[in-house]
Design a protein around this motif. Structure first.
Motif, mmCIF file in Angstrom:
data_model
loop_
_atom_site.group_PDB
_atom_site.id
_atom_site.type_symbol
_atom_site.label_atom_id
_atom_site.label_comp_id
_atom_site.label_asym_id
_atom_site.label_seq_id
_atom_site.Cartn_x
_atom_site.Cartn_y
_atom_site.Cartn_z
ATOM 1 N N GLU A 135 0.893 -1.041 0.020
ATOM 2 C CA GLU A 135 -0.159 0.004 0.130
ATOM 3 C C GLU A 135 0.928 1.242 -0.078
ATOM 4 O O GLU A 135 0.655 2.330 -0.683
ATOM 5 C CB GLU A 135 -0.819 0.046 1.205
ATOM 6 C CG GLU A 135 -2.105 -1.057 1.168
ATOM 7 C CD GLU A 135 -3.126 -0.718 -0.228
ATOM 8 O OE1 GLU A 135 -3.358 0.458 -0.328
ATOM 9 O OE2 GLU A 135 -3.374 -1.827 -0.618
ATOM 10 N N SER A 136 2.027 1.379 0.699
ATOM 11 C CA SER A 136 2.936 2.349 0.754
ATOM 12 C C SER A 136 4.116 2.074 0.079
ATOM 13 O O SER A 136 4.775 1.123 -0.252
ATOM 14 C CB SER A 136 3.079 2.768 2.209
ATOM 15 O OG SER A 136 4.225 1.814 2.714
ATOM 16 N N LEU A 137 4.853 3.207 -0.439
ATOM 17 C CA LEU A 137 6.231 3.183 -1.079
ATOM 18 C C LEU A 137 7.051 2.562 -0.224
ATOM 19 O O LEU A 137 7.815 1.815 -0.678
ATOM 20 C CB LEU A 137 6.559 4.701 -1.583
ATOM 21 C CG LEU A 137 7.791 4.639 -2.223
ATOM 22 C CD1 LEU A 137 7.662 4.148 -3.561
ATOM 23 C CD2 LEU A 137 8.281 6.239 -2.096
ATOM 24 N N ALA A 138 7.226 3.032 0.951
ATOM 25 C CA ALA A 138 8.293 2.484 1.909
ATOM 26 C C ALA A 138 8.060 0.977 2.087
ATOM 27 O O ALA A 138 8.969 0.291 2.028
ATOM 28 C CB ALA A 138 8.052 3.116 3.281
ATOM 29 N N GLU A 139 7.008 0.540 2.507
ATOM 30 C CA GLU A 139 6.485 -0.838 2.478
ATOM 31 C C GLU A 139 6.984 -1.558 1.214
ATOM 32 O O GLU A 139 7.705 -2.727 1.497
ATOM 33 C CB GLU A 139 5.195 -1.089 2.920
ATOM 34 C CG GLU A 139 4.653 -0.704 4.293
ATOM 35 C CD GLU A 139 3.239 -0.830 4.430
ATOM 36 O OE1 GLU A 139 2.868 -1.028 5.278
ATOM 37 O OE2 GLU A 139 2.411 -0.773 3.435
ATOM 38 N N ALA A 140 6.646 -1.326 0.151
ATOM 39 C CA ALA A 140 7.011 -2.094 -1.268
ATOM 40 C C ALA A 140 8.500 -2.025 -1.383
ATOM 41 O O ALA A 140 9.055 -2.974 -1.574
ATOM 42 C CB ALA A 140 6.518 -1.299 -2.320
ATOM 43 N N ALA A 141 9.155 -0.824 -0.951
ATOM 44 C CA ALA A 141 10.699 -0.923 -1.104
ATOM 45 C C ALA A 141 11.381 -1.877 -0.056
ATOM 46 O O ALA A 141 12.323 -2.698 -0.477
ATOM 47 C CB ALA A 141 11.105 0.595 -0.707
ATOM 48 N N GLU A 142 10.919 -1.816 1.091
ATOM 49 C CA GLU A 142 11.421 -2.641 2.285
ATOM 50 C C GLU A 142 11.214 -4.179 2.039
ATOM 51 O O GLU A 142 12.232 -5.044 2.084
ATOM 52 C CB GLU A 142 10.869 -2.155 3.551
ATOM 53 C CG GLU A 142 11.424 -3.073 4.617
ATOM 54 C CD GLU A 142 10.859 -2.665 6.051
ATOM 55 O OE1 GLU A 142 10.792 -3.231 7.204
ATOM 56 O OE2 GLU A 142 9.912 -1.527 5.921
ATOM 57 N N GLU A 143 9.986 -4.611 1.563
ATOM 58 C CA GLU A 143 9.730 -5.952 1.238
ATOM 59 C C GLU A 143 10.555 -6.265 0.244
ATOM 60 O O GLU A 143 11.172 -7.523 0.166
ATOM 61 C CB GLU A 143 8.189 -5.937 0.950
ATOM 62 C CG GLU A 143 8.156 -7.387 0.971
ATOM 63 C CD GLU A 143 6.389 -7.802 0.509
ATOM 64 O OE1 GLU A 143 6.225 -8.707 -0.047
ATOM 65 O OE2 GLU A 143 5.759 -7.228 1.269
ATOM 66 N N THR A 144 10.675 -5.435 -0.934
ATOM 67 C CA THR A 144 11.354 -6.033 -2.202
ATOM 68 C C THR A 144 12.914 -6.142 -1.942
ATOM 69 O O THR A 144 13.629 -6.973 -2.185
ATOM 70 C CB THR A 144 11.253 -4.848 -3.353
ATOM 71 O OG1 THR A 144 9.859 -5.062 -3.365
ATOM 72 C CG2 THR A 144 11.814 -5.591 -4.542
ATOM 73 N N ASP A 145 13.328 -5.220 -1.029
ATOM 74 C CA ASP A 145 14.731 -5.467 -0.640
ATOM 75 C C ASP A 145 15.057 -6.668 0.495
ATOM 76 O O ASP A 145 16.091 -7.245 0.183
ATOM 77 C CB ASP A 145 15.289 -3.914 0.353
ATOM 78 C CG ASP A 145 16.611 -4.006 0.264
ATOM 79 O OD1 ASP A 145 17.367 -3.903 -0.481
ATOM 80 O OD2 ASP A 145 17.142 -4.074 1.365
ATOM 81 N N ALA A 146 14.124 -7.029 1.205
ATOM 82 C CA ALA A 146 14.424 -8.058 1.980
ATOM 83 C C ALA A 146 14.350 -9.456 1.072
ATOM 84 O O ALA A 146 15.114 -10.144 1.119
ATOM 85 C CB ALA A 146 13.345 -8.196 3.038
ATOM 86 N N LYS A 147 13.659 -9.638 0.092
ATOM 87 C CA LYS A 147 13.424 -10.550 -0.800
ATOM 88 C C LYS A 147 14.586 -10.742 -1.464
ATOM 89 O O LYS A 147 15.106 -11.703 -1.728
ATOM 90 C CB LYS A 147 12.214 -10.483 -1.747
ATOM 91 C CG LYS A 147 10.912 -10.750 -0.925
ATOM 92 C CD LYS A 147 9.622 -10.473 -2.095
ATOM 93 C CE LYS A 147 8.327 -10.978 -1.497
ATOM 94 N NZ LYS A 147 7.481 -10.838 -2.554
ATOM 95 N N ALA A 148 15.253 -9.483 -2.196
ATOM 96 C CA ALA A 148 16.707 -9.627 -2.874
ATOM 97 C C ALA A 148 17.444 -9.998 -2.165
ATOM 98 O O ALA A 148 18.507 -10.794 -2.665
ATOM 99 C CB ALA A 148 16.765 -8.065 -3.445
ATOM 100 N N GLU A 149 17.648 -9.711 -0.861
ATOM 101 C CA GLU A 149 18.826 -10.264 0.040
ATOM 102 C C GLU A 149 18.634 -11.635 0.502
ATOM 103 O O GLU A 149 19.705 -12.306 0.420
ATOM 104 C CB GLU A 149 18.548 -9.328 1.468
ATOM 105 C CG GLU A 149 19.051 -7.852 1.378
ATOM 106 C CD GLU A 149 19.135 -7.261 2.823
ATOM 107 O OE1 GLU A 149 18.800 -7.913 3.607
ATOM 108 O OE2 GLU A 149 19.642 -6.084 2.789
ATOM 109 N N ALA A 150 17.432 -11.869 0.445
ATOM 110 C CA ALA A 150 17.262 -13.468 0.821
ATOM 111 C C ALA A 150 17.738 -14.154 -0.479
ATOM 112 O O ALA A 150 18.336 -15.305 -0.404
ATOM 113 C CB ALA A 150 15.902 -13.887 1.069
ATOM 114 N N VAL A 151 17.601 -13.866 -1.915
ATOM 115 C CA VAL A 151 17.855 -14.647 -2.898
ATOM 116 C C VAL A 151 19.394 -14.487 -3.073
ATOM 117 O O VAL A 151 19.836 -15.326 -3.262
ATOM 118 C CB VAL A 151 17.011 -13.586 -4.097
ATOM 119 C CG1 VAL A 151 17.633 -14.380 -5.583
ATOM 120 C CG2 VAL A 151 15.531 -14.035 -4.125
ATOM 121 N N VAL A 152 19.906 -13.262 -2.974
ATOM 122 C CA VAL A 152 21.348 -13.221 -2.904
ATOM 123 C C VAL A 152 22.027 -14.219 -1.919
ATOM 124 O O VAL A 152 22.991 -15.001 -2.257
ATOM 125 C CB VAL A 152 21.958 -11.825 -2.648
ATOM 126 C CG1 VAL A 152 23.381 -11.776 -2.599
ATOM 127 C CG2 VAL A 152 21.417 -11.015 -3.760
#
Length: 241
Positions: free
Chosen positions: A60-77
């Motif tokens: 719903e928010s810009l910050a939430e989208a950024a934070e969740e995507t970054d966390a997923k990317a870190e997990a993949v890496v």
């Protein structure tokens, strides 16, 4: 004076045009000309592979989208690093975030929160680990595999080999045409080339849970296309100085 004659052989060009080289010689107004195209290709085995993943989040928010995507990317890496492949390179190569506009039943644009995308790319020479890399990225949270591309460090060498063969093919055709027309091949007046690499993307998209377990690399093909222009010397002129 001889009537100007233009012979043209057009062999299908199968590469997007891009001029790589050109040589030209002046030609008299009454010269007869042969213009011929030639193509050739070289196949080589790949010795490298790149796998590209897309990580995505919608909030719903810009910050939430950024934070969740970054966390997923870190997990993949992190998951890819755990594979312990000696020369595996993992990097983030793209990031997008912004409002997500969708169309309602009447075709009107409506605000639907924020979407964020991160692209992760891996590179390695361990071709036999390609399927494992793809599976690991999807399992760790990547939304999809955007592409699996095999490459070779011999691409430039192969292109030059194909280019040489294409020139030989064009000249042989020109000599055959000249002989059939009752003459011989004269000076080379113009030589151009159109050439590009072909890197086949063997896998374009796999969603979560659909990563391939085993991927067999295909040979890479490098093609070259040339166009040459020669003077045509009629038999009656072949003995002239």
């Amino acid at each position: 004076m001889h009537t100007r004659v233009l012979f043209l052989v057009s062999l299908a060009l199968f590469f997007a045009p891009h001029a790589w080289a050109q040589t030209a010689q002046p030609v008299s107004a009454d010269a007869s000309i042969l213009e011929v195209s030639g193509q050739a290709s070289e196949s080589i085995p790949p010795n490298g592979v790149s796998v590209e993943f897309l990580v995505f989040s919608h909030q719903e928010s810009l910050a939430e989208a950024a934070e969740e995507t970054d966390a997923k990317a870190e997990a993949v890496v992190a998951a890819l690093d755990e594979l312990a492949i000696a020369d595996l390179e993992v990097s983030r190569v793209g990031y997008q975030i912004g409002p997500d506009w969708q169309a309602d039943s009447e075709g009107n644009r409506i605000y639907a929160g924020y979407a964020a995308h991160i692209t992760i790319r891996t590179k390695t020479s361990a071709l036999d680990r390609t399927g494992r890399i793809a599976e690991t990225g999807i399992t760790a949270g990547a939304r999809e595999i955007r592409g699996i591309r095999f490459t070779s460090s011999r691409m430039v060498e192969a292109r030059r080999s194909a280019l040489r063969a294409a020139v030989v093919a064009a000249r042989l055709d020109a000599e055959t045409m000249a002989d059939a027309a009752g003459g011989t091949l004269g000076r080379l007046l113009l030589l151009t080339t159109e050439s590009r690499f072909i890197d086949p993307v063997l896998v374009r998209s796999f969603g979560s849970g659909r990563a391939p377990n085993e991927i067999t690399p295909e040979e890479l093909r490098v093609g070259a296309s040339v166009k040459g222009r020669w003077e045509f010397v009629p038999a009656s002129d072949s003995g002239n100085p």
